[in-house]
Design an enzyme around this catalytic site. Structure first.
Site, PDB file in Angstrom:
ATOM      1  N   LYS A 238       3.116  -1.686  -5.309  1.00 49.17           N
ATOM      2  CA  LYS A 238       2.132  -1.365  -4.270  1.00 49.17           C
ATOM      3  C   LYS A 238       1.859   0.138  -4.220  1.00 49.17           C
ATOM      4  CE  LYS A 238      -0.468  -1.608  -0.575  1.00 49.17           C
ATOM      5  NZ  LYS A 238      -0.070  -2.201   0.697  1.00 49.17           N
TER       6      LYS A 238
ATOM      7  N   THR B  88       4.458  -2.402   3.896  1.00 53.60           N
ATOM      8  CA  THR B  88       4.490  -1.402   2.831  1.00 53.60           C
ATOM      9  C   THR B  88       5.460  -0.315   3.251  1.00 53.60           C
ATOM     10  OG1 THR B  88       2.217  -1.837   2.132  1.00 53.60           O
ATOM     11  CG2 THR B  88       3.161   0.292   1.530  1.00 53.60           C
TER      12      THR B  88
ATOM     13  N   PRO C  82       5.111  -1.629  10.627  1.00 56.47           N
ATOM     14  CA  PRO C  82       4.507  -0.346  10.251  1.00 56.47           C
ATOM     15  C   PRO C  82       5.285   0.488   9.244  1.00 56.47           C
ATOM     16  CG  PRO C  82       4.442  -0.659  12.633  1.00 56.47           C
ATOM     17  CD  PRO C  82       5.330  -1.729  12.086  1.00 56.47           C
TER      18      PRO C  82
END
Length: 294
Positions: free
Chosen positions: A168, A93, A66
């Site tokens: 990203k 991410t 997470p």
């Protein structure tokens, strides 16, 4: 085929681990959720009783977690004993600084690591059609590439450690902003008496064309099937979009970059989440905008 440790079997990781198993890899999977572990076993993975056990003897270890704090903890604790021949692939991410820090920490132990966040959402994770943006040395990228190709349709080397995360965050800065603009336009079109399908037929072939318009239209029954057709369930949760936008805002502050559109998108997704809608797909923000317009 290789032994692969996979840590983190959530909405994205579960499908990714399943695709590695489908490609014939010996996947040792771990997640804190017993339900997620059961799904991974059903998909051909072998359940491990800890992250360290999943990584033991693995040629590659994939993490899908997470936040940066979770990645750091797993790298420091559960992956402390992996062999120098193991390639570490973090698909979470997270912030650029943490991505660089964990890669540098691995390098001090002679272990290669890449940051390889993904784009494509749950459907692409399940279908094995993700896009990977990879940060790390050229050698580490080439070692990670075969495993990433077994989970995706495109694998791009973005640069040194942290470059995958940078790509990203910039990508989702565009995505969050263009989705809001797309939603605003459909709400305005309705107020002006335009049929949603007619507007889509025009805008999707004109200069307003974007992924948010043509591939992920926020209006039910318009364009290809999307979460809008499932009452905005599934897909990419608004809370996750907000997480990525907050990371982008922090990165922009560190880089002294002006991002006014991104800042406004962050404000709107904050309101979306605070209204209790963070579990809805991020395109569901169209309903909040329509309600605000009366």
């Amino acid at each position: 085929m290789a032994r692969v440790g996979f840590i983190g079997l959530g909405n994205m990781g579960g499908g990714m681990a399943a695709n590695l198993a489908k490609k014939g890899h010996d996947v040792r999977a771990f997640d804190l959720s017993a339900e997620a572990l059961a799904r991974a076993e059903a998909a051909g993975c072998l359940a491990a009783d800890s992250a360290a056990a999943a990584a033991e003897g693995a040629e590659a270890v994939v993490t899908m977690l997470p936040a940066g704090a979770h990645v750091e903890q797993v790298y420091a604790d559960s992956l402390a004993g992996v062999a120098a021949s193991t390639i570490l692939i973090d698909c979470s991410t997270i912030d650029v600084t943490t991505a660089r820090r964990v890669a540098e920490g691995a390098a001090t132990r002679g272990i290669a690591a890449v940051d390889a966040p993904v784009s494509g959402g749950i459907a692409a994770a399940n279908a094995g059609t993700l896009t990977f943006m990879v940060g790390g040395s050229a050698e580490a990228f080439e070692r990670a590439r075969p495993f990433l190709e077994d989970m995706g349709k495109a694998v791009v080397h973005a640069g040194a450690s942290g470059a995958g995360q940078a790509a990203k965050l910039c990508n989702n800065l565009i995505l969050g902003s263009t989705m809001i603009a797309t939603c605003e336009a459909f709400v305005l079109a309705e107020r002006l008496g335009l049929d949603a399908q007619t507007f889509f037929d025009i805008a999707s072939k004109a200069t307003a064309q974007s992924w948010s318009m043509t591939s992920y239209c926020p209006v039910p029954g318009v364009g290809p099937e999307s979460p809008a057709d499932r009452d905005y369930q599934g897909g990419f949760a608004g809370a996750l979009m907000l997480k990525d936008l907050n990371l982008a805002m922090a990165a922009a502050a560190d880089a002294h970059a002006e991002v006014p559109m991104g800042a406004r998108a962050t404000e709107l997704y904050t309101a979306f989440a605070e209204a209790g809608r963070g579990g809805e797909d991020f395109s569901g923000i169209i309903r909040m905008l329509a309600e605000a317009a009366g």
